[in-house]
Design a protein around this motif. Structure first.
Motif, short mmCIF file in Angstrom:
data_model
loop_
_atom_site.label_atom_id
_atom_site.label_comp_id
_atom_site.label_asym_id
_atom_site.label_seq_id
_atom_site.Cartn_x
_atom_site.Cartn_y
_atom_site.Cartn_z
N ILE A 68 0.84 -1.21 0.00
CA ILE A 68 0.00 0.00 0.00
C ILE A 68 0.87 1.25 0.00
CG2 ILE A 68 -1.77 1.26 1.28
CD1 ILE A 68 -2.76 -1.40 2.36
N GLY A 69 1.98 1.18 0.73
CA GLY A 69 2.89 2.32 0.77
C GLY A 69 3.47 2.66 -0.58
N ILE A 70 3.79 1.64 -1.38
CA ILE A 70 4.32 1.89 -2.72
C ILE A 70 3.28 2.59 -3.59
CG2 ILE A 70 5.13 0.76 -4.83
CD1 ILE A 70 6.36 -1.40 -3.07
N LEU A 71 2.01 2.19 -3.45
CA LEU A 71 0.95 2.78 -4.27
C LEU A 71 0.69 4.23 -3.90
CD1 LEU A 71 -1.58 -0.22 -4.26
CD2 LEU A 71 0.02 0.43 -6.07
N MET A 76 1.65 10.51 0.33
CA MET A 76 1.99 10.48 1.76
C MET A 76 3.15 11.41 2.07
SD MET A 76 -0.19 8.55 3.24
CE MET A 76 -1.39 9.09 2.01
N ASN A 77 4.17 11.38 1.20
CA ASN A 77 5.35 12.20 1.46
C ASN A 77 5.10 13.66 1.20
OD1 ASN A 77 8.22 13.33 0.35
ND2 ASN A 77 8.47 11.86 2.01
N ARG A 78 4.34 13.97 0.16
CA ARG A 78 4.10 15.38 -0.18
C ARG A 78 3.10 16.04 0.77
NH1 ARG A 78 3.72 15.15 -6.86
NH2 ARG A 78 5.92 14.59 -7.21
N LEU A 79 2.08 15.30 1.17
CA LEU A 79 1.05 15.88 2.03
C LEU A 79 1.46 15.89 3.50
CD1 LEU A 79 -2.26 14.43 0.54
CD2 LEU A 79 -1.40 16.76 0.33
N ILE A 91 -4.61 5.49 6.09
CA ILE A 91 -5.88 5.11 5.47
C ILE A 91 -6.76 4.36 6.46
CG2 ILE A 91 -6.94 3.72 3.65
CD1 ILE A 91 -4.48 4.35 1.92
N LEU A 92 -6.18 3.39 7.17
CA LEU A 92 -6.95 2.60 8.13
C LEU A 92 -7.45 3.45 9.28
CD1 LEU A 92 -4.77 -0.63 8.23
CD2 LEU A 92 -7.10 -0.44 7.34
N SER A 93 -6.69 4.46 9.68
CA SER A 93 -7.14 5.32 10.78
C SER A 93 -8.38 6.11 10.40
CB SER A 93 -6.01 6.28 11.18
OG SER A 93 -5.76 7.24 10.17
N PHE A 94 -8.53 6.44 9.13
CA PHE A 94 -9.70 7.20 8.67
C PHE A 94 -10.93 6.32 8.48
CE2 PHE A 94 -6.72 10.55 6.73
CZ PHE A 94 -6.81 11.33 7.87
N GLY A 97 -11.79 3.74 12.82
CA GLY A 97 -12.30 4.21 14.09
C GLY A 97 -11.18 4.72 14.97
N PHE A 98 -11.54 5.26 16.14
CA PHE A 98 -10.59 5.98 16.99
C PHE A 98 -9.31 5.20 17.32
CE2 PHE A 98 -14.32 8.64 18.25
CZ PHE A 98 -13.77 9.85 17.89
N PRO A 99 -9.38 3.98 17.88
CA PRO A 99 -8.12 3.36 18.32
C PRO A 99 -7.36 2.65 17.22
CG PRO A 99 -9.96 1.96 18.92
CD PRO A 99 -10.54 3.16 18.23
N VAL A 100 -7.94 2.53 16.02
CA VAL A 100 -7.28 1.78 14.95
C VAL A 100 -5.98 2.48 14.53
CG1 VAL A 100 -7.46 1.00 12.56
CG2 VAL A 100 -9.38 0.70 14.12
N GLY A 101 -6.03 3.78 14.35
CA GLY A 101 -4.83 4.51 13.97
C GLY A 101 -3.74 4.39 15.01
#
Length: 387
Positions: A68-71, A76-79, A91-94, A97-101
């Protein structure tokens, strides 16, 4: 140092005495509060979070996060100025839910794929209520309108991304420090898929048990405060100043726990942006969950709390303007009356939020084109990120 430790012990003793007194004086309120917390945890929290935590831990442990990081390496780096390996976590944090990130960040740090500084930066914006809670629990169940939950959820994502851009810009370092190849190769795991699944389920179970225990504790506190009349007392005190008493009644629930806070906002028949304010802050219960999960990265609560307040205000103003454009019909009735809560209205809070959003917008401008914004940004950066 001995004086600090002594003060902590005195505070702990004082809090313990208060807690025992509450248990002895209001046993029925405590039992009812715990029962309410069990219902909330079993019907809303666990079903909506447990699968996402298992999935997120499996992605991080199995190495799928590197794909996923390659895609998403360039965005990710620019923002956010983070390594590409953090893409899956963000992506998973969004969506989780709250504790996932927090759990994803903790796994990345334990695998030495990110530094402690990068982990702390991510925890300033990788805290978001999931769609299951926002759209199903708040939108459909509480408000009776799925679109209202969608609007609040979108505002949370936009607010989180804005904070991520700000913290990324403030913490930007040399490009070499963010090269994923050097960081990712520092950790190698030859475990099989079965081991990753079992470890992910175990991590999720530990997280859910801790979350449920905290929810029970805060639900008990909220029920005691409600039934002992402290909410009414606070509302009466605020009413003397000419402010709306309804806002005073939601202060403590919003500060304590997000589900109880949303219920208090509903009962007070307040606008939809108040729900965004509540979920954007998260409540002390969520904060304690996150700090328990990320205890190894030594996250400073004062700075974390500051970004939670900024996130709450941002999501509130974004919700306010989205409702001005789309105006979904959401009827929220107070428990005692029949007043309808309008989704948007020209309020002082909305104006203040607009000012905050405008300031943040100025701070994120490119240095070369907006020198005035750069000066303001540098001042804020020195205040927030000084070592």
């Amino acid at each position: 140092m001995s004086r600090i430790f002594r003060e902590k012990k005195v505070f702990a003793l004082f809090a313990s005495v208060i807690f025992i007194s509450v248990l002895l004086i209001f046993p029925s309120y405590c039992v009812q509060g715990i029962s309410n917390g069990l219902v909330c945890a079993s019907e809303i929290i666990i079903p909506s979070l447990f699968p996402y935590i298992v999935l997120s831990c499996f992605i991080m442990r199995s190495g799928a996060d590197s794909i996923i990081g390659i895609l998403f390496s360039k965005p990710m780096n620019r923002l956010f100025s983070v390594p590409q390996i953090c893409a899956a976590c963000i992506i998973l944090s969004f969506i989780g839910g709250f504790p996932v990130g927090a759990k994803c960040v903790s796994v990345l740090y334990s695998q030495k794929k990110i530094t402690a500084e990068q982990a702390r930066q991510m925890m300033y914006f990788c805290v978001c209520p999931g769609p299951a809670f926002m759209i199903s629990a708040v939108g459909t169940v509480m408000l009776g309108n799925r679109n209202a939950g969608v609007i609040i959820y979108i505002s949370q994502i936009i607010s989180g991304m804005i904070i991520g851009i700000i913290t990324g810009y403030a913490n930007k370092r040399k490009t070499a420090e963010y090269k994923t190849e050097k960081v990712c190769l520092s950790y190698k795991d030859n475990s099989g898929i079965t081991s990753h699944i079992l470890a992910s389920v175990s991590d999720a179970a530990d997280s859910v048990i801790g979350m449920t225990a905290l929810i029970l504790l805060f639900s008990m506190m909220e029920n005691v405060i409600r039934n002992t009349g402290l909410y009414d007392l606070l509302g009466s005190l605020v009413s003397f100043s000419g402010a709306d008493e309804r806002f005073a009644r939601i202060i403590l629930p919003v500060l304590l726990e997000v589900t109880g806070g949303c219920n208090a906002v509903k009962e007070a028949s307040l606008p939809l942006w108040c729900f965004a304010l509540c979920t954007g802050f998260g409540g002390l219960c969520v904060h304690m969950q996150i700090f328990h999960i990320c205890s190894d990265i030594h996250l400073k609560y004062g700075r974390y709390l500051l970004f939670r307040v900024i996130n709450a205000m941002l999501s509130a103003v974004i919700t306010f303007f989205i409702c001005r454009v789309f105006s979904p019909a959401v009827q929220v009735f107070a428990a005692g009356g029949g007043d309808t809560a309008h989704i948007s209205s020209a309020t002082a809070a909305g104006s203040i939020s607009l000012i905050v959003l405008s300031v943040i917008f100025v701070l994120t401008m490119h240095r070369g084109r907006f020198s005035a914004g750069t000066d303001i940004f540098q001042t804020i950066k020195n205040c927030l990120f000084r070592k």
